[in-house]
Scaffold this motif. Structure first.
Motif, PDB file in Angstrom:
ATOM      1  N   UNK A   1      18.571-106.747  49.545  1.00 16.60           N
ATOM      2  CA  UNK A   1      19.307-107.995  49.428  1.00 16.60           C
ATOM      3  C   UNK A   1      19.603-108.205  47.955  1.00 16.60           C
ATOM      4  N   UNK A   2      20.841-107.969  47.572  1.00 12.39           N
ATOM      5  CA  UNK A   2      21.292-108.145  46.198  1.00 12.39           C
ATOM      6  C   UNK A   2      22.515-109.051  46.244  1.00 12.39           C
ATOM      7  N   UNK A   3      22.399-110.302  45.805  1.00 11.74           N
ATOM      8  CA  UNK A   3      23.547-111.212  45.823  1.00 11.74           C
ATOM      9  C   UNK A   3      24.616-110.789  44.810  1.00 11.74           C
ATOM     10  N   UNK A   4      25.842-111.216  45.052  1.00  8.93           N
ATOM     11  CA  UNK A   4      26.905-110.886  44.111  1.00  8.93           C
ATOM     12  C   UNK A   4      26.645-111.586  42.774  1.00  8.93           C
ATOM     13  N   UNK A   5      27.075-110.936  41.716  1.00 10.17           N
ATOM     14  CA  UNK A   5      26.970-111.429  40.335  1.00 10.17           C
ATOM     15  C   UNK A   5      25.541-111.608  39.846  1.00 10.17           C
ATOM     16  N   UNK A   6      24.578-110.946  40.447  1.00  9.12           N
ATOM     17  CA  UNK A   6      23.200-111.033  39.947  1.00  9.12           C
ATOM     18  C   UNK A   6      22.814-109.806  39.134  1.00  9.12           C
ATOM     19  N   UNK A   7      23.581-108.730  39.244  1.00  7.92           N
ATOM     20  CA  UNK A   7      23.277-107.508  38.503  1.00  7.92           C
ATOM     21  C   UNK A   7      24.496-107.050  37.715  1.00  7.92           C
ATOM     22  N   UNK A   8      24.236-106.461  36.570  1.00  2.00           N
ATOM     23  CA  UNK A   8      25.307-105.834  35.800  1.00  2.00           C
ATOM     24  C   UNK A   8      25.467-104.402  36.312  1.00  2.00           C
ATOM     25  N   UNK A   9      26.591-103.754  36.016  1.00  2.00           N
ATOM     26  CA  UNK A   9      26.795-102.384  36.485  1.00  2.00           C
ATOM     27  C   UNK A   9      25.773-101.417  35.883  1.00  2.00           C
ATOM     28  N   UNK A  10      25.543-100.338  36.567  1.00  2.00           N
ATOM     29  CA  UNK A  10      24.638 -99.309  36.069  1.00  2.00           C
ATOM     30  C   UNK A  10      23.267 -99.349  36.708  1.00  2.00           C
ATOM     31  N   UNK A  11      23.130-100.057  37.804  1.00  2.00           N
ATOM     32  CA  UNK A  11      21.855-100.142  38.516  1.00  2.00           C
ATOM     33  C   UNK A  11      21.625 -98.846  39.296  1.00  2.00           C
ATOM     34  N   UNK A  12      20.366 -98.396  39.354  1.00  2.00           N
ATOM     35  CA  UNK A  12      20.013 -97.239  40.165  1.00  2.00           C
ATOM     36  C   UNK A  12      18.898 -97.645  41.120  1.00  2.00           C
ATOM     37  N   UNK A  13      19.097 -97.344  42.387  1.00  2.00           N
ATOM     38  CA  UNK A  13      18.045 -97.506  43.393  1.00  2.00           C
ATOM     39  C   UNK A  13      17.813 -96.120  43.972  1.00  2.00           C
ATOM     40  N   UNK A  14      16.594 -95.615  43.836  1.00  2.00           N
ATOM     41  CA  UNK A  14      16.317 -94.245  44.238  1.00  2.00           C
ATOM     42  C   UNK A  14      16.087 -94.082  45.737  1.00  2.00           C
ATOM     43  N   UNK A  15      15.534 -95.088  46.384  1.00  2.00           N
ATOM     44  CA  UNK A  15      15.165 -94.929  47.800  1.00  2.00           C
ATOM     45  C   UNK A  15      15.546 -96.170  48.586  1.00  2.00           C
ATOM     46  N   UNK A  16      15.826 -95.978  49.872  1.00  2.00           N
ATOM     47  CA  UNK A  16      15.954 -97.163  50.699  1.00  2.00           C
ATOM     48  C   UNK A  16      14.552 -97.689  50.955  1.00  2.00           C
ATOM     49  N   UNK A  17      14.469 -98.920  51.317  1.00  2.00           N
ATOM     50  CA  UNK A  17      13.210 -99.654  51.378  1.00  2.00           C
ATOM     51  C   UNK A  17      13.455-100.955  50.645  1.00  2.00           C
ATOM     52  N   UNK A  18      12.623-101.908  50.822  1.00  2.00           N
ATOM     53  CA  UNK A  18      12.888-103.251  50.360  1.00  2.00           C
ATOM     54  C   UNK A  18      13.207-103.340  48.867  1.00  2.00           C
ATOM     55  N   UNK A  19      14.360-103.897  48.553  1.00  2.00           N
ATOM     56  CA  UNK A  19      14.731-104.315  47.197  1.00  2.00           C
ATOM     57  C   UNK A  19      15.388-105.682  47.363  1.00  2.00           C
ATOM     58  N   UNK A  20      14.678-106.713  46.915  1.00  2.00           N
ATOM     59  CA  UNK A  20      15.160-108.088  47.067  1.00  2.00           C
ATOM     60  C   UNK A  20      15.322-108.700  45.683  1.00  2.00           C
ATOM     61  N   UNK A  21      16.519-109.237  45.425  1.00  2.00           N
ATOM     62  CA  UNK A  21      16.794-109.886  44.153  1.00  2.00           C
ATOM     63  C   UNK A  21      17.271-111.306  44.440  1.00  2.00           C
TER      64      UNK A  21
END
Length: 189
Positions: A85-105
Motif C-alpha cells: 500500500x503506497x499512496x500517490x505522492x508519498x514517494x519520490x522516484x527511484x524506490x526499489x522493492x526487492x520482494x512482494x510481501x507487506x510494504x505499507x506507507x
C-alpha cells in the motif's frame, strides 16, 4: 515539446527510476521473467500504475481525475495481491522493492529517492498523532524494519532487519538496529 509531452516524458523517467535494477538485467532474461510473470515483473507493473496515478492525479482537469481514479484502482487491486500500500505522492522516484510481501506507507509519510525496501516494512504514524515519518534519500530498510511516528531519517541510513525506529536520526550514513532502534555505527559519505 509542449507541456503535455514534457509531462509524459517526466512520468516515463519516474517509471524508469523505480526498481531500476530491472533494466540492468540482460534482455534475454527479462523476456523469460515476463513469460513466467515473475514477481519482479508484477512489482514493476505496480510502480507503473502508481506513477500513472500520480501523473494524472496531479493534473486538475476532469478527465485527468477520472484517469487517476482508474489507475489508482488498478494499483490498489494489484497492491492487495502483492501486499503493498503506497499512496500517490508519498514517494519520490527511484524506490526499489526487492520482494512482494507487506510494504505499507502512510499517506502522510514522505519517502526520498533511492530508498530500498526488502519486504515486510511499515512506514506509519504511532496511533497517537497523525504525524508520519519523513525519510531522506538512499535509506535502506531490512526485512521487517518499521519506522513509526513523526520521525525524520537522514540520507544514507541503513535500518537493520526487524528494527523499529521510534525516534529521529539526523546523522547521515549510520546503521540503526534493534527494538527500539539505536545507532551501532556509521561512516560519513
Amino acid at each position: 515539446m509542449n507541456i503535455e509531452q514534457r509531462g509524459k516524458a517526466m512520468n516515463k523517467n519516474m517509471i524508469y527510476k523505480d526498481n531500476s535494477f530491472f533494466y540492468k538485467i540482460p534482455l534475454k532474461r527479462r523476456i523469460k521473467l515476463h513469460i513466467v510473470n515473475d514477481h519482479w515483473i508484477v512489482i514493476k507493473r505496480y510502480f507503473i500504475l502508481l506513477r500513472k496515478a500520480e501523473y494524472y492525479g496531479n493534473k486538475k482537469t476532469f478527465m485527468s481525475r477520472i484517469m487517476s481514479f482508474w489507475f489508482t484502482r488498478r494499483k490498489n487491486k494489484l497492491g492487495i495481491k502483492l501486499g503493498f500500500y503506497i499512496p500517490i505522492n508519498s514517494t519520490k522516484p527511484g524506490i526499489t522493492i526487492w520482494h512482494n510481501g507487506t510494504v505499507v506507507i502512510n499517506g502522510d509519510a514522505k519517502v526520498g529517492s533511492g530508498c530500498i525496501f526488502h519486504g515486510n516494512n511499515c512506514i506509519g504514524n504511532n496511533g497517537k498523532s497523525l504525524k508520519a515519518p519523513i525519510i531522506g534519500n538512499n535509506v535502506e530498510l531490512g526485512v521487517g524494519a518499521s519506522i513509526i511516528g513523526g520521525v525524520k531519517i537522514a540520507d544514507n541510513v541503513k535500518i537493520g532487519a526487524g528494527a523499529v525506529v521510534l525516534s529521529s536520526c539526523e546523522e547521515e550514513g549510520v546503521t540503526l538496529v534493534g527494538i527500539p532502534a539505536r545507532k551501532v555505527g556509521g561512516e560519513k559519505r
